[in-house]
Structures are given as C-alpha cells and as structure tokens.
Motif scaffolding. Structure first.
Motif, PDB file in Angstrom:
ATOM      1  N   SER A   1      -2.431  -9.498  -1.832  1.00 30.38           N
ATOM      2  CA  SER A   1      -3.751  -9.067  -1.348  1.00 30.38           C
ATOM      3  C   SER A   1      -3.807  -8.899   0.166  1.00 30.38           C
ATOM      4  N   GLU A   2      -2.855  -9.465   0.866  1.00 28.85           N
ATOM      5  CA  GLU A   2      -2.832  -9.300   2.314  1.00 28.85           C
ATOM      6  C   GLU A   2      -2.493  -7.861   2.714  1.00 28.85           C
ATOM      7  N   LEU A   3      -2.006  -7.076   1.765  1.00 29.18           N
ATOM      8  CA  LEU A   3      -1.770  -5.648   2.034  1.00 29.18           C
ATOM      9  C   LEU A   3      -3.069  -4.938   2.387  1.00 29.18           C
ATOM     10  N   ALA A   4      -4.183  -5.434   1.868  1.00 27.47           N
ATOM     11  CA  ALA A   4      -5.481  -4.813   2.148  1.00 27.47           C
ATOM     12  C   ALA A   4      -5.888  -4.979   3.606  1.00 27.47           C
ATOM     13  N   LEU A   5      -5.140  -5.778   4.346  1.00 18.78           N
ATOM     14  CA  LEU A   5      -5.418  -5.983   5.770  1.00 18.78           C
ATOM     15  C   LEU A   5      -4.484  -5.136   6.633  1.00 18.78           C
ATOM     16  N   GLU A   6      -3.620  -4.351   6.008  1.00 16.44           N
ATOM     17  CA  GLU A   6      -2.632  -3.546   6.733  1.00 16.44           C
ATOM     18  C   GLU A   6      -3.196  -2.162   7.059  1.00 16.44           C
ATOM     19  N   SER A   7      -2.304  -1.236   7.384  1.00 19.16           N
ATOM     20  CA  SER A   7      -2.698   0.130   7.731  1.00 19.16           C
ATOM     21  C   SER A   7      -3.454   0.773   6.574  1.00 19.16           C
ATOM     22  N   PRO A   8      -4.280   1.790   6.873  1.00 22.17           N
ATOM     23  CA  PRO A   8      -5.151   2.379   5.838  1.00 22.17           C
ATOM     24  C   PRO A   8      -4.436   2.821   4.569  1.00 22.17           C
ATOM     25  N   PHE A   9      -3.273   3.443   4.675  1.00 25.42           N
ATOM     26  CA  PHE A   9      -2.598   3.909   3.463  1.00 25.42           C
ATOM     27  C   PHE A   9      -2.298   2.746   2.533  1.00 25.42           C
TER      28      PHE A   9
END
Length: 189
Positions: free
Chosen positions: A40-48
């Motif tokens: 879920s920490e991917l949701a804090l990364e770059s927009p794509f």
C-alpha cells in the motif's frame, strides 16, 4: 449454472493477475523497496504507480464482491457471501483511501479474510471437485491465522515486512483464482 453467473465467476480467475501486478510493480518504482515496504505504500509514490496500484486494488475488490454475489446466488452460501463481500469492500476502500487513513483497512475489517476459505469449503462443497482443494482451503485459513498472529504480536521481521506481506497476498489472492476455477470446472461438467 446461468451464463451470466459463469462469466461472473470466470472474471474472478483474474484476481491473481491483478495481485501479481500490485506485488511486482514496486520493482519499477524509484526509492521504493519491495523488501521493506508494504504494498500500500506504493500509493504514496509517483502518480503512475500510485494510481495504477489503487485502481488495481479497486478492481480486485469489485471482482471479489461479484464472485461473492454468485456464491450466494447459486449455492445460497450466505456466510461465504458475507465474508468474501466484506473482504472485497476492504480492497475497494484500500484503493480509494491511502495508507494514512483508517478507512484504508476499514478499521481492521481485513481480518475477516481469515475465515473466507474455510467457509467457502463448507458452503460451496457442491461447486468444487477436489478433496485436495478442500484441504487447501483449510491450509490457507491456517496460514491467515498464523500470519495475523505473527503480524499482530511482533513475530514478523519488520525489515522484511514487504516480502512477508507479498507472500501472504499472493497466497490469499491465488486462492481466489483457484476457487473460481473450481466453480467453473464444476459448471463445465
């Protein structure tokens, strides 16, 4: 089984595909570690990465909800429906709300997944052919129990939380694909 029900079950066989996207997409995100960071920490990364990950979560949740509705419709599997649908809702919420919101996990409702496989094994007995699949359902339920026990009481190595979560998610969502495949196999006979 009606054609519409069969299509609704077949779509659930794609749940593992979506899962593996979310499990491995982090390999391509800069400054993100699949070893030490939660999915879920991917949701804090770059927009794509953030939006593709969140959209995938929503698709997984919708797929689970649709599959659960078919289980209720064809087998009157009310407990399977209730738990599988609730778990699907948690995925939809995880896609809508990021990790920093308590709604991301709907205040811990994710734990409902512990009983989904064993309830499926009990209530959907006429919709799978293999005794091995029944044993797999029980095994996956036990894996969920151990995972939550290890996670909640600090037995999980914190520095490898990304890996352990990815293994657990893979087991969980591959089970959904296998369960859908079992129902389709029975329908095709």
């Amino acid at each position: 089984m009606k054609k519409i029900h069969l299509l609704a079950v077949k779509q659930a066989m794609f749940i593992p595909v979506f899962a593996f996207y979310n499990i491995f997409v982090g390999l391509f995100a800069a400054d993100y570690s699949v070893i030490s960071q939660h999915i879920s920490e991917l949701a804090l990364e770059s927009p794509f990465f953030a939006y593709s990950h969140r959209l995938t979560d929503i698709l997984i949740g919708l797929s689970m909800c649709l599959f659960s509705t078919v289980c209720l419709s064809i087998a009157k599997a009310k407990f399977t429906f209730l738990t599988m649908f609730a778990f699907g809702i948690t995925w939809i919420f995880a896609g809508i709300f990021i990790l920093t919101s308590p709604l991301h996990d709907i205040y811990g409702l994710t734990t409902i997944l512990i009983v989904v496989p064993v309830l499926f094994a009990l209530e959907m007995r006429d919709y799978y052919l293999s005794r091995n699949f029944q044993n797999l359902c029980v095994l996956v339920t036990l894996i969920h129990t151990v995972f939550f026990w290890f996670f909640n009481y600090g037995f999980m190595p914190f520095e490898y939380k990304g890996v352990t979560q990815r293994v657990w998610v893979a087991i969980t969502l591959v089970w959904y694909g296998l369960a859908a495949y079992q129902v389709v196999s029975v329908a095709n006979k």
